[in-house]
Design a protein around this motif. Structure first.
Motif, PDB file in Angstrom:
ATOM      1  N   THR A  51       0.976  -0.763   0.039  1.00 18.97           N
ATOM      2  CA  THR A  51      -0.008  -0.140   0.054  1.00 18.97           C
ATOM      3  C   THR A  51       0.530   1.466   0.139  1.00 18.97           C
ATOM      4  O   THR A  51       2.081   1.772   0.476  1.00 18.97           O
ATOM      5  CB  THR A  51      -0.963  -0.344   0.997  1.00 18.97           C
ATOM      6  N   PRO A  52       0.129   2.246  -0.329  1.00 19.01           N
ATOM      7  CA  PRO A  52       1.301   3.542  -0.650  1.00 19.01           C
ATOM      8  C   PRO A  52       2.037   3.869   0.415  1.00 19.01           C
ATOM      9  O   PRO A  52       2.488   4.716   0.826  1.00 19.01           O
ATOM     10  CB  PRO A  52       0.413   4.474  -1.193  1.00 19.01           C
ATOM     11  N   ALA A  53       0.748   3.965   2.206  1.00 17.73           N
ATOM     12  CA  ALA A  53       1.395   4.538   3.507  1.00 17.73           C
ATOM     13  C   ALA A  53       2.630   3.514   3.251  1.00 17.73           C
ATOM     14  O   ALA A  53       3.732   4.208   4.434  1.00 17.73           O
ATOM     15  CB  ALA A  53       0.220   3.708   4.488  1.00 17.73           C
ATOM     16  N   ALA A  54       3.553   2.390   2.738  1.00 13.77           N
ATOM     17  CA  ALA A  54       4.587   1.222   3.420  1.00 13.77           C
ATOM     18  C   ALA A  54       5.700   2.880   2.575  1.00 13.77           C
ATOM     19  O   ALA A  54       7.029   2.939   3.599  1.00 13.77           O
ATOM     20  CB  ALA A  54       4.738   0.386   2.252  1.00 13.77           C
ATOM     21  N   ALA A  55       5.836   2.853   1.221  1.00 12.30           N
ATOM     22  CA  ALA A  55       6.240   4.104   0.971  1.00 12.30           C
ATOM     23  C   ALA A  55       6.168   5.340   1.863  1.00 12.30           C
ATOM     24  O   ALA A  55       7.728   5.785   1.786  1.00 12.30           O
ATOM     25  CB  ALA A  55       5.771   5.072  -0.322  1.00 12.30           C
ATOM     26  N   LEU A  56       5.834   5.856   2.359  1.00  9.59           N
ATOM     27  CA  LEU A  56       6.050   7.204   3.195  1.00  9.59           C
ATOM     28  C   LEU A  56       6.818   7.332   4.795  1.00  9.59           C
ATOM     29  O   LEU A  56       7.463   7.294   5.051  1.00  9.59           O
ATOM     30  CB  LEU A  56       4.117   7.012   4.366  1.00  9.59           C
ATOM     31  N   VAL A  57       7.471   5.722   4.912  1.00 12.77           N
ATOM     32  CA  VAL A  57       8.324   4.657   5.604  1.00 12.77           C
ATOM     33  C   VAL A  57       9.714   5.244   5.158  1.00 12.77           C
ATOM     34  O   VAL A  57      10.492   5.707   5.846  1.00 12.77           O
ATOM     35  CB  VAL A  57       8.105   3.640   6.564  1.00 12.77           C
ATOM     36  N   PHE A  58       9.633   5.439   4.138  1.00  9.41           N
ATOM     37  CA  PHE A  58      11.349   5.143   3.410  1.00  9.41           C
ATOM     38  C   PHE A  58      11.505   6.539   2.968  1.00  9.41           C
ATOM     39  O   PHE A  58      12.315   7.076   2.264  1.00  9.41           O
ATOM     40  CB  PHE A  58      11.366   4.265   2.479  1.00  9.41           C
ATOM     41  N   ALA A  59      10.316   7.692   2.975  1.00  8.20           N
ATOM     42  CA  ALA A  59       9.969   8.601   1.731  1.00  8.20           C
ATOM     43  C   ALA A  59      11.624   9.996   1.956  1.00  8.20           C
ATOM     44  O   ALA A  59      12.377  10.161   1.572  1.00  8.20           O
ATOM     45  CB  ALA A  59       9.136   9.614   1.382  1.00  8.20           C
ATOM     46  N   PRO A  60      11.532   9.520   3.806  1.00  9.63           N
ATOM     47  CA  PRO A  60      11.848  11.083   4.222  1.00  9.63           C
ATOM     48  C   PRO A  60      13.889  10.553   3.829  1.00  9.63           C
ATOM     49  O   PRO A  60      14.397  11.904   3.930  1.00  9.63           O
ATOM     50  CB  PRO A  60      11.955  11.060   5.925  1.00  9.63           C
ATOM     51  N   LEU A  61      14.455   9.556   2.956  1.00 11.35           N
ATOM     52  CA  LEU A  61      15.855   9.325   3.226  1.00 11.35           C
ATOM     53  C   LEU A  61      15.772   9.080   1.424  1.00 11.35           C
ATOM     54  O   LEU A  61      16.976   8.710   1.444  1.00 11.35           O
ATOM     55  CB  LEU A  61      15.654   7.570   3.901  1.00 11.35           C
ATOM     56  N   THR A  62      15.164   9.114   0.629  1.00  7.29           N
ATOM     57  CA  THR A  62      15.364   9.078  -0.615  1.00  7.29           C
ATOM     58  C   THR A  62      15.904  10.462  -1.436  1.00  7.29           C
ATOM     59  O   THR A  62      15.861  10.422  -2.633  1.00  7.29           O
ATOM     60  CB  THR A  62      13.349   8.460  -1.506  1.00  7.29           C
ATOM     61  N   PHE A  63      16.082  11.711  -0.681  1.00  4.15           N
ATOM     62  CA  PHE A  63      17.009  12.250  -1.203  1.00  4.15           C
ATOM     63  C   PHE A  63      18.280  11.545  -1.395  1.00  4.15           C
ATOM     64  O   PHE A  63      19.036  12.647  -2.296  1.00  4.15           O
ATOM     65  CB  PHE A  63      17.085  13.351   0.327  1.00  4.15           C
ATOM     66  N   LEU A  64      18.401  10.848  -0.338  1.00  4.53           N
ATOM     67  CA  LEU A  64      19.910  10.520  -1.009  1.00  4.53           C
ATOM     68  C   LEU A  64      19.410   9.710  -2.302  1.00  4.53           C
ATOM     69  O   LEU A  64      18.976   9.569  -2.762  1.00  4.53           O
ATOM     70  CB  LEU A  64      20.163   9.509   0.392  1.00  4.53           C
ATOM     71  N   SER A  65      22.050   9.063  -2.878  1.00  4.78           N
ATOM     72  CA  SER A  65      21.378   8.728  -3.393  1.00  4.78           C
ATOM     73  C   SER A  65      20.870   6.732  -3.529  1.00  4.78           C
ATOM     74  O   SER A  65      20.881   6.948  -2.234  1.00  4.78           O
ATOM     75  CB  SER A  65      23.220   7.872  -4.126  1.00  4.78           C
ATOM     76  N   PHE A  66      20.498   6.149  -3.958  1.00  2.00           N
ATOM     77  CA  PHE A  66      20.246   4.521  -3.728  1.00  2.00           C
ATOM     78  C   PHE A  66      21.208   4.682  -2.915  1.00  2.00           C
ATOM     79  O   PHE A  66      21.131   3.142  -1.706  1.00  2.00           O
ATOM     80  CB  PHE A  66      19.334   3.594  -5.201  1.00  2.00           C
ATOM     81  N   TYR A  67      22.474   4.099  -3.171  1.00  2.00           N
ATOM     82  CA  TYR A  67      24.400   4.023  -2.386  1.00  2.00           C
ATOM     83  C   TYR A  67      23.782   3.680  -0.915  1.00  2.00           C
ATOM     84  O   TYR A  67      23.171   3.019   0.381  1.00  2.00           O
ATOM     85  CB  TYR A  67      24.964   3.576  -3.245  1.00  2.00           C
ATOM     86  N   HIS A  68      23.759   5.402  -0.579  1.00  4.44           N
ATOM     87  CA  HIS A  68      23.643   5.417   0.852  1.00  4.44           C
ATOM     88  C   HIS A  68      21.740   5.144   1.103  1.00  4.44           C
ATOM     89  O   HIS A  68      21.927   5.034   2.545  1.00  4.44           O
ATOM     90  CB  HIS A  68      22.990   7.188   0.890  1.00  4.44           C
ATOM     91  N   PHE A  69      20.830   5.063   0.559  1.00 11.58           N
ATOM     92  CA  PHE A  69      19.920   4.861   1.245  1.00 11.58           C
ATOM     93  C   PHE A  69      19.580   3.421   1.506  1.00 11.58           C
ATOM     94  O   PHE A  69      19.497   2.995   2.839  1.00 11.58           O
ATOM     95  CB  PHE A  69      18.712   5.023   0.195  1.00 11.58           C
TER      96      PHE A  69
END
Length: 390
Positions: A86-104
């Motif tokens: 569900t989209p709510a799961a994306a909310l858990v990870f959204a705060p760190l997605t300003f990083l590159s995927f490697y650092h994420f």
């Protein structure tokens, strides 16, 4: 749980061995993060988080859009599998997605390690279980998978633990059980846990706690996606997804759905899917009755967790992390008395020991045998535990 200062050196080593193994595993993965990120499930959550922060989360169930987004975000690594939560799961990870995927990925590996360690610590601490039993988890391979994939399962594991350790506080237990809606298939555990709560008053409190968190997540999903979120999600899961992809997931699942491997060629996809759904419904009904009749709450909860995974429509290797709960609970009830005075007690002890061995070896037996046959063994173990009197 005893203070570390009161433990003998041998017991101290046993108590901290699992946590040390977590650090070793995490350290190894972090040193090889560029390699492990290629196959990590973390990619789908990074993708979903990026779509959320960019205002495009309402396109997450458009398969062609997901595939184009995969090509855009993951130039250096293999395309991600599809996001099926569900989209709510994306909310858990959204705060760190300003990083590159490697650092994420690096941060998620660290967080997954901490969540697993903290969950096991809570389970032992709150239920007064000797921490020495955790030594058995050193050989439990799904822990490695959960850390390397760095996805939401570690958080789901924590919600399982929080709902269980608070089951004598039904309002709190129900609240954490409702949060399992982040991965909807895990809601299968909720009715089983509800039936273990004994009094009518406590059952009502459990339902209130569950309703509070469940409907909060419903509103969050509607708010961030739109009013059609659940219709689109249903169509995506049932109708829009490629049938071959769905079949592949079933064949490689650690549940009864894996029987589609045999049934699809004989009956066809639609018929075998309907047949398996009917079998699962019958077994789940029997599971509800079995946990209700179980004499000991630790046995009942252990069986409930096993049922929730084995009868689930989507149980992958990483989800087996949650089997840590019955492993620890059953170990804590073993008396390790090879010759108890009464034969029924001896049989009960052997039953629990057998189930613990099966759970610890389950990931290996699936490779050695067959997904579906091993899942049948899981279901058998869950029913068997419910018959234990001690």
């Amino acid at each position: 749980m005893k203070s570390l200062y009161s433990l003998t050196p041998q017991k101290l080593i046993l108590s901290i061995a699992f946590y040390i193994s977590l650090l070793i595993v995490a350290g190894f993965i972090l040193l090889n993060a560029e390699k492990y990120q290629n196959d990590a499930d973390a990619k789908v959550y990074y993708l979903a988080g990026r779509l959320l922060t960019s205002g495009n989360i309402n396109k997450i169930y458009d398969i062609s859009y997901q595939e184009r987004a995969n090509d855009q975000f993951f130039v250096q690594v293999k395309s991600a599998i599809l996001f099926i939560n569900t989209p709510a799961a994306a909310l858990v990870f959204a705060p760190l997605t300003f990083l590159s995927f490697y650092h994420f990925y690096v941060i998620q590996v660290i967080l997954s390690t901490l969540l697993i360690g903290f969950s096991v610590f809570l389970l032992c601490r709150k239920l007064d279980i000797k921490s020495e039993y955790c030594i058995a988890l050193v050989i439990f391979l799904p822990v490695l998978s959960a850390i390397s994939h760095a996805q939401i399962t570690a958080l789901i594991f924590l919600f399982y633990v929080l709902s269980i350790i608070n089951f004598k506080k039904p309002l709190v237990s129900g609240f954490f059980a409702g949060l399992l809606f982040l991965k909807p298939q895990h809601l299968l555990f909720v009715p089983l846990l509800f039936l273990i709560v004994k009094s009518r008053e406590d059952k009502l409190k459990f339902l209130k706690g569950f309703a509070l968190s469940f409907f909060t997540l419903v509103l969050i999903n509607v708010f961030i996606y739109g009013s059609t979120v659940f219709t689109d999600y249903y169509n995506f899961m049932i109708g829009s997804r490629n049938k071959l992809l769905v079949q592949a997931e079933m064949y490689e699942g650690y549940n009864l759905r894996a029987a589609a491997t045999f049934l699809d060629p004989l009956l066809g996809y639609a018929t075998s899917s309907a047949l398996l759904s009917a079998v699962e419904l019958i077994l789940y009904t029997a599971a509800l009755l079995a946990v209700t009749a179980s004499k000991h709450w630790k046995n009942a909860i252990s069986a409930a967790v096993i049922f929730a995974l084995a009868l689930n429509i989507h149980t992958k290797y990483i989800d087996l992390l949650i089997l840590i709960i019955p492993i620890i609970l059953l170990l804590s009830t073993l008396k390790f008395d090879l010759l108890p005075k009464k034969i029924p007690q001896r049989i009960d002890q052997l039953k629990k020991l057998f189930v613990v061995i099966v759970l610890l070896c389950f990931p290996i037996t699936n490779f050695a045998a067959n997904y579906a046959l091993s899942a049948v063994l899981l279901v058998f173990c869950a029913f068997w535990i419910c018959t234990v009197q001690d």
